[in-house]
Design a protein around this motif. Structure first.
Motif, PDB file in Angstrom:
ATOM      1  N   PRO A  39       0.955  -1.228  -0.045  1.00 29.19           N
ATOM      2  CA  PRO A  39      -0.057   0.160  -0.002  1.00 29.19           C
ATOM      3  C   PRO A  39       0.807   1.245   0.068  1.00 29.19           C
ATOM      4  O   PRO A  39       1.966   1.274   0.661  1.00 29.19           O
ATOM      5  N   PHE A  40       0.519   2.393  -0.409  1.00 30.83           N
ATOM      6  CA  PHE A  40       0.926   3.602  -0.458  1.00 30.83           C
ATOM      7  C   PHE A  40      -0.054   4.672  -0.565  1.00 30.83           C
ATOM      8  O   PHE A  40      -0.967   4.796  -0.909  1.00 30.83           O
ATOM      9  N   MET A  41       0.404   5.764  -0.031  1.00 31.13           N
ATOM     10  CA  MET A  41      -0.338   7.093   0.095  1.00 31.13           C
ATOM     11  C   MET A  41       0.243   8.046  -1.044  1.00 31.13           C
ATOM     12  O   MET A  41       1.464   7.973  -1.121  1.00 31.13           O
ATOM     13  N   VAL A  42      -0.644   8.751  -1.554  1.00 35.43           N
ATOM     14  CA  VAL A  42      -0.285   9.837  -2.468  1.00 35.43           C
ATOM     15  C   VAL A  42      -0.902  11.212  -1.956  1.00 35.43           C
ATOM     16  O   VAL A  42      -1.806  11.537  -1.902  1.00 35.43           O
ATOM     17  N   LEU A  43       0.154  12.170  -1.598  1.00 34.26           N
ATOM     18  CA  LEU A  43      -0.039  13.443  -1.230  1.00 34.26           C
ATOM     19  C   LEU A  43       0.287  14.352  -2.525  1.00 34.26           C
ATOM     20  O   LEU A  43       1.158  14.606  -2.943  1.00 34.26           O
ATOM     21  N   ASP A  44      -0.833  15.127  -2.638  1.00 41.01           N
ATOM     22  CA  ASP A  44      -0.984  16.258  -3.721  1.00 41.01           C
ATOM     23  C   ASP A  44      -0.712  17.369  -3.079  1.00 41.01           C
ATOM     24  O   ASP A  44      -1.835  17.995  -2.612  1.00 41.01           O
TER      25      ASP A  44
END
Length: 401
Positions: A39-44
């Motif tokens: 899993p990974f998170m994407v910070l925009d």
């Protein structure tokens, strides 16, 4: 069909917004999946810009102190610093984080109502001199710092409209305010402001409006205090499974109430969720599949002990959808989405209907910046999701919501 199931099915129905991921550039998401293990998170970072500027436009003249506890990623903090944001601190760790990023103490306020002496001393060393208190014992801790600090007294205003009632744990009743102020003044302390927090994810602005008017009334009665600040806390909502009031509309009655403040008083706010929640998504994979009774269980590589921890601690249910395009007219089946740990409490969604999914399929959770990574654990030695920082994951042909 229960409410949660209906919301998921409606995601794929033919309506004005048929796809939870409609606003995203799917090709960019697929490229990220190809490069990074889930899993990974994407910070925009551009979404941080959008949320900060939207709230600032809705609250003209109000100083925004970002609440680090919601999401304290250094890139988010640096972006907010570049936008002119101030910062709301509560711990030595948060002090040292912002200090390491070049933020000065006079750009911060220390809002935790209960502090150890070493926490007060460290904040003063950093240059932060504005502190919140809400009780007699806490006031005594500041006697030795008379002349060095400015105190803001937090008042309790309970809210039934807030998802998380933050006045249950903190805040003095209005009747105690004059005694607290008198106690401070007799010991050489400067009381300069009032604060309150009507609750996180407040669905109506009216409790905040009433708190503002009650605070103004208290200030006008207590003429022996040179009031400098009113801190109206956070509470600004974002949409999870259900739509909330647009921030411009939410803040109209708030600004009307603030217009009644005596001249010369600065107004602070402490947004956390409103800025951080929409700025991050999470990308997870299906790693297991089993038929158990009438339902299909899909096992994800992250769950409520990790990035979905906000479902336990923050009472949030995140919009979640497959990355691949789903046929809205296809068949849906009773399903469960479970996290990877050995604990049976680790379930992301129960009794929902999903299309037939396969091991390796990707799902994307929206609005996952606030109180998710901040409260994630490494239970079972599953690592917390890593964070990928990007400038824009939105489809250029769609407008960011």
């Amino acid at each position: 069909m229960d409410k949660q199931t209906q919301q998921f099915v409606d995601t794929f129905a033919e309506q004005s917004h048929p796809d939870v991921l409609e606003q995203f550039d799917r090709a960019s998401l697929e490229e990220l999946v190809a490069k990074h293990d889930t899993p990974f998170m994407v910070l925009d970072l551009e979404e941080i810009d959008y949320q900060y500027k939207s709230l600032q436009a809705a609250l003209p003249g109000v100083k925004l102190f970002y609440a680090l506890k919601s999401l304290s990623h250094p890139e988010l903090i640096k972006r907010l610093k570049s936008l002119g944001s101030y910062f709301d601190l509560a711990t030595i760790g948060e002090v040292e984080l912002v200090e390491s990023l070049g933020i000065k103490g006079d750009q911060c306020i220390h809002t935790h109502p209960i502090k150890k002496d070493k926490e007060i001393a460290r904040a003063l060393e950093f240059g932060c001199t504005r502190f919140v208190v809400d009780n007699f014992e806490e006031m005594k801790k500041f006697y030795k710092y008379a002349g060095q600090v400015e105190l803001i007294i937090r008042i309790s205003y309970r809210s039934k409209q807030a998802v998380v009632d933050l006045s249950r744990k903190f805040g003095c009743v209005l009747e105690e305010l004059p005694v607290l102020v008198d106690m401070a003044q007799q010991n050489g302390l400067d009381v300069v402001g009032l604060s309150f927090h009507v609750g996180s994810q407040s669905l109506s602005p009216m409790t905040q409006v009433n708190a503002i008017r009650s605070s103004i009334a208290a200030m006008k009665v207590m003429k022996n205090v040179k009031w400098k600040f009113l801190d109206i806390g956070g509470s600004f909502p974002v949409s999870y499974q259900e739509e909330v009031m647009p921030i411009a509309d939410f803040c109209v009655p708030v600004m009307e109430a603030l217009a009644e403040l005596p001249e010369g008083i600065e107004i602070f706010a402490e947004p956390g969720r409103f800025i951080s929640a929409p700025s991050m998504i999470e990308v997870v994979s299906i790693v297991g599949k089993a038929k158990r009774g009438a339902r299909t269980w899909y096992y994800l590589d992250d769950g409520v002990y990790g990035g979905f921890s906000g479902q336990m601690f923050d009472h949030a249910v995140y919009p979640l959808a497959p990355l691949k395009t789903i046929d809205a007219h296809g068949e849906f089946y009773p399903s469960v989405l479970a996290g990877p740990t050995c604990d049976s409490i680790d379930v992301v969604a129960e009794d929902i209907e999903l299309p037939d999914m396969q091991i390796g399929d990707i799902l994307v959770g929206k609005q996952m910046g606030a109180y998710t990574l901040a409260s994630a654990t490494e239970f079972n030695y599953y690592p917390k999701p890593k964070v990928i920082v990007v400038e824009d994951i939105f489809d250029p042909e769609t407008e960011a919501l």
